[in-house]
Each structure stands twice: as C-alpha cells, then as structure tokens.
Design an enzyme around this catalytic site. Sequence first.
Site, mmCIF file in Angstrom:
data_model
loop_
_atom_site.group_PDB
_atom_site.id
_atom_site.type_symbol
_atom_site.label_atom_id
_atom_site.label_comp_id
_atom_site.label_asym_id
_atom_site.label_seq_id
_atom_site.Cartn_x
_atom_site.Cartn_y
_atom_site.Cartn_z
ATOM 1 N N THR A 9 0.849 -1.191 0.000
ATOM 2 C CA THR A 9 0.000 0.000 0.000
ATOM 3 C C THR A 9 0.888 1.245 0.000
ATOM 4 O O THR A 9 2.060 1.164 0.348
ATOM 5 C CB THR A 9 -0.916 0.033 1.258
ATOM 6 O OG1 THR A 9 -1.846 1.103 1.147
ATOM 7 C CG2 THR A 9 -0.122 0.235 2.539
ATOM 8 N N HIS A 13 -2.129 6.539 6.188
ATOM 9 C CA HIS A 13 -2.884 6.250 7.408
ATOM 10 C C HIS A 13 -2.686 4.788 7.826
ATOM 11 O O HIS A 13 -2.417 4.479 8.980
ATOM 12 C CB HIS A 13 -4.367 6.559 7.155
ATOM 13 C CG HIS A 13 -5.272 6.003 8.199
ATOM 14 N ND1 HIS A 13 -5.517 6.649 9.388
ATOM 15 C CD2 HIS A 13 -5.970 4.838 8.252
ATOM 16 C CE1 HIS A 13 -6.334 5.911 10.118
ATOM 17 N NE2 HIS A 13 -6.627 4.811 9.452
ATOM 18 N N ASP A 70 -7.457 -6.270 2.119
ATOM 19 C CA ASP A 70 -8.627 -5.883 1.323
ATOM 20 C C ASP A 70 -9.827 -5.834 2.260
ATOM 21 O O ASP A 70 -9.962 -6.685 3.146
ATOM 22 C CB ASP A 70 -8.864 -6.883 0.184
ATOM 23 C CG ASP A 70 -9.716 -6.270 -0.927
ATOM 24 O OD1 ASP A 70 -9.616 -5.043 -1.151
ATOM 25 O OD2 ASP A 70 -10.499 -6.995 -1.571
ATOM 26 N N THR A 71 -10.658 -4.835 2.069
ATOM 27 C CA THR A 71 -11.799 -4.617 2.966
ATOM 28 C C THR A 71 -13.094 -4.539 2.180
ATOM 29 O O THR A 71 -13.126 -3.968 1.087
ATOM 30 C CB THR A 71 -11.609 -3.292 3.745
ATOM 31 O OG1 THR A 71 -10.489 -3.438 4.605
ATOM 32 C CG2 THR A 71 -12.828 -2.945 4.586
ATOM 33 N N PHE A 151 -13.528 8.246 6.903
ATOM 34 C CA PHE A 151 -13.557 8.257 5.437
ATOM 35 C C PHE A 151 -14.561 7.211 4.953
ATOM 36 O O PHE A 151 -15.148 6.472 5.754
ATOM 37 C CB PHE A 151 -12.157 7.949 4.876
ATOM 38 C CG PHE A 151 -11.703 6.537 5.170
ATOM 39 C CD1 PHE A 151 -11.184 6.212 6.401
ATOM 40 C CD2 PHE A 151 -11.834 5.541 4.214
ATOM 41 C CE1 PHE A 151 -10.779 4.911 6.685
ATOM 42 C CE2 PHE A 151 -11.424 4.237 4.481
ATOM 43 C CZ PHE A 151 -10.899 3.932 5.721
HETATM 44 P P1 IMP Z 1 -9.585 -1.010 1.082
HETATM 45 O O1 IMP Z 1 -9.569 -2.450 0.695
HETATM 46 O O2 IMP Z 1 -8.966 -0.737 2.425
HETATM 47 O O3 IMP Z 1 -9.068 -0.096 -0.001
HETATM 48 O O4 IMP Z 1 -11.110 -0.620 1.271
HETATM 49 C C1 IMP Z 1 -12.046 -0.698 0.215
HETATM 50 C C2 IMP Z 1 -13.115 0.340 0.388
HETATM 51 O O5 IMP Z 1 -13.866 0.046 1.570
HETATM 52 C C3 IMP Z 1 -12.605 1.756 0.606
HETATM 53 O O6 IMP Z 1 -12.434 2.416 -0.594
HETATM 54 C C4 IMP Z 1 -13.705 2.396 1.436
HETATM 55 O O7 IMP Z 1 -14.709 2.869 0.590
HETATM 56 C C5 IMP Z 1 -14.248 1.231 2.233
HETATM 57 N N1 IMP Z 1 -13.697 1.184 3.580
HETATM 58 C C6 IMP Z 1 -12.657 0.417 3.995
HETATM 59 N N2 IMP Z 1 -12.413 0.602 5.306
HETATM 60 C C7 IMP Z 1 -13.324 1.514 5.716
HETATM 61 C C8 IMP Z 1 -13.568 2.121 6.972
HETATM 62 O O8 IMP Z 1 -12.908 1.883 7.988
HETATM 63 N N3 IMP Z 1 -14.586 2.993 7.011
HETATM 64 C C9 IMP Z 1 -15.354 3.300 5.929
HETATM 65 N N4 IMP Z 1 -15.147 2.787 4.729
HETATM 66 C C10 IMP Z 1 -14.146 1.881 4.617
#
Ligand code: IMP
Length: 198
Positions: A9, A13, A70-71, A151
């Site tokens: 990444t 943050h 990944d989230t 965010f």
């Molecule tokens: P990433 O895999 O961390 O990039 O997360 C994918 C998407 O999930 C991000 O672009 C956000 O839109 C959303 N997201 C991930 N973590 C959070 C969080 O803690 N709060 C709110 N949205 C989140």
Amino acid sequence: MKRKLVFATNNVHKLNEIRAMLGDRIEVLSLADIDCHADIPETADTLEGNALQKAHYVYDHYHCDCFADDTGLEVEALDGAPGVHTARYAYPDRHDPEANTRKLLDELKEKNSRRAQFRTVIALIISGEEHLFEGKVEGHIATEKRGTEGFGYDPVFIPEDTGLTFAQMGPDAKNRISHRGRAVAQLCDFLLHDCTTH
Ligand code: IMP
C-alpha cells in the site's frame, strides 16, 4: 538486524497505524519504499483472493516478505453486497465515496433489515508461506449520514452497541473496534509472538 516487511500500500494512514503497533521491532516498508509504482491488479471475486493477489504480486516481483489487505462492507439485505466491490460500488471505474454512500442509502430505503458488517482480510507471505488474518465488526447502516470523522462509509456505519457512526467517533475509539484494527492486531500478534522464522 531488524526484519523488513513490505505492506502492499501507499496509504499513509494504514502505514502509520501498523508501524505504531509493531513499534521498532519490524520495519514496515511501503510500495514507494521498494520503488514499486505499478497499479497492482485486484481482480479476484473475494476479499481473500484480492489480498492474496496483491501480496503475491509483490512477493513474485520483489522477492521480499510482504502483506496486503482488502476490505469490504457486507450488507445482509443486499446479499452481502457491495462486498468485494465496496470501493467502486457506485461507478465500476472509479472510487467516489460520496456516491457510494448515497447509493447504499438508496438501495436500503425499502429494506427491513439494515444489518451489515465490515470485514478486512490480510494476506501475509513470509519465508515463502501464506497466512490469512481476518477482522470483522458487525453493526447496521444508518438512515442518513452522521459525523465528520474518518472516510468512506464511516458516516453511515453504526457498529454494534455504540449508537454512534464511525464518523462520530475519534480515530482511537474506531481503531479499537474496527475490522481493520482487529485484523491488524492479529497480524501483529502473529509477527511478534507466533512467527518463528527470523
Ligand atoms: P480497502 O480495501 O482498504 O481499499 O477498502 C475498500 C473500500 O472500503 C474503501 O475504498 C472504502 O470505501 C471502504 N472502507 C474500507 N475501510 C473503511 C472504513 O474503515 N470505514 C469506511 N469505509 C471503509
């Protein structure tokens, strides 16, 4: 010598969060630190698949211990959507957090259940072995946006037993219970206590 680990990444943050948790015991490098400026593919259809795909990309190209995350936001009444498409829910070709949140509130207008969970998967490749870690937080989607912190979907996600959206909490309170905070805590536990390879 301190062990080095690449986090796939450039999100400052996320890097600061994990560096604070690992203290000075493990040096966490970003993609920029290893001179990786590629747009790493994320084309799998699960969070696990995407995290592994990103970690393998770094491992295969740079031959170093690394991890990727990944989230996804999984909403019960939408059969688990947006899930793996969380970042690009409103538009498949771009990340527009404002439009994503609006679409989610629209989709849930006529639904009885607003139950949802955030889930983070971390894939670690260390000494050539794969390890997966998962963090989840259950809650529900608010009927309108509340709060200004954080965010993404933070203004509409209310974690269980709090009555506040993530956007109404400070970062410390959020990190203690959040999906990513929990997944990162497991990764750090493994690296600092269980991981026997040096
Ligand atoms: P990433 O895999 O961390 O990039 O997360 C994918 C998407 O999930 C991000 O672009 C956000 O839109 C959303 N997201 C991930 N973590 C959070 C969080 O803690 N709060 C709110 N949205 C989140």
